[in-house]
Design a protein around this motif. Sequence first.
Motif, short mmCIF file in Angstrom:
data_model
loop_
_atom_site.label_atom_id
_atom_site.label_comp_id
_atom_site.label_asym_id
_atom_site.label_seq_id
_atom_site.Cartn_x
_atom_site.Cartn_y
_atom_site.Cartn_z
N GLY A 146 0.84 -1.15 0.08
CA GLY A 146 0.03 0.05 0.04
C GLY A 146 0.93 1.21 -0.11
O GLY A 146 1.84 1.31 0.78
N ARG A 210 -12.50 2.67 -1.71
CA ARG A 210 -11.89 3.07 -0.39
C ARG A 210 -10.63 2.37 -0.19
O ARG A 210 -10.26 1.32 -0.61
N PRO A 211 -9.45 3.04 0.33
CA PRO A 211 -8.22 2.63 0.66
C PRO A 211 -8.38 0.91 0.99
O PRO A 211 -7.75 0.07 0.54
N ALA A 212 -8.87 1.01 2.19
CA ALA A 212 -8.96 -0.57 2.63
C ALA A 212 -9.51 -1.62 1.73
O ALA A 212 -8.98 -2.60 1.64
N GLU A 213 -10.67 -1.31 1.14
CA GLU A 213 -11.04 -2.27 0.05
C GLU A 213 -10.23 -2.36 -0.96
O GLU A 213 -10.14 -3.71 -1.21
N SER A 242 -6.77 4.47 10.32
CA SER A 242 -8.11 3.95 10.11
C SER A 242 -7.93 2.75 8.99
O SER A 242 -8.67 1.72 8.90
N THR A 243 -6.98 2.97 7.75
CA THR A 243 -6.85 2.23 6.74
C THR A 243 -6.33 0.79 7.34
O THR A 243 -6.64 -0.23 6.89
N THR A 244 -5.12 0.87 8.05
CA THR A 244 -4.57 -0.21 8.67
C THR A 244 -5.34 -0.93 9.23
O THR A 244 -5.48 -2.39 9.64
N GLU A 246 -8.73 -1.19 9.50
CA GLU A 246 -9.52 -1.87 9.00
C GLU A 246 -9.00 -3.10 8.19
O GLU A 246 -9.80 -4.01 8.21
N VAL A 247 -7.95 -3.05 7.56
CA VAL A 247 -7.22 -4.17 6.85
C VAL A 247 -7.15 -5.25 7.71
O VAL A 247 -7.38 -6.37 7.60
#
Length: 260
Positions: A146, A210-213, A242-244, A246-247
Amino acid sequence: MTIRVGVDGSGPSRAAITWAAKRSARDHEALELVHVVDGEWGQLGEDYADDARRGANGLLADALEVARRCAPDAPITTSIRQGSTAWELAVSAEPGDLLVVGTHKTGYLSGRVLGTRSVVVASTATSSVAVIPDTPVTARRGVVVGVAEGTPWEVAVTRGAQEAAHVGNELSLVNAAPGDGGQRLLADAAALAADIHPALVIRRRVSRRRPAEALLDASRSAGLLVLGATRADTARAGYLGSTTHEVLLNLNSPVLIARA
């Protein structure tokens, strides 16, 4: 560097042990199996504490057998710590180590409830952390990284390039951001990876999701997803971004949170 792996007797723990032991054999690194006894057992009396220690020794003996099958020649040690599981695992690793923990494969429907211990470990540790799902990973190939503004993407790209080159896989760089900035950032990231390993096959992808998706989709069949840690010490323990976050709650492949 020492590879340290959390042991609790569960399926995800066995997956983490197997992944860590294979890496120990591949990289010729020392491996330590760590079990944490809940500190509250000691408060219930010496008999309870003795039972907990016997159980810990049994778990570590089983874990050692699993590790030896994957890495028969690696230097492997075991240790027992006492206290809060996530915190004790996090502080067991030095900044240059790799800490490995397992997690239940969750998915978006249940990810907000399950797998939170791995998030706490990843957010608290000062070392790089690998989170391994309890799902087969042997047929997976490729390393996904990422790349995003405001994150230590150079650390992630460097680690991802090294991982991809080591196993002969291609490297995929993923950015999820509106506008043209993503393409420019990916060009810089690709140049860095090429400088590290000129023969590496490098692919770039800009996603409007969205970044996580976007990261979860790109890593669905990958051998490893690498993200740069958003913090370097424990001054903001519990914060990952938030992205990390959610991943890690919804991962579908091994995830490496890379710290310099």
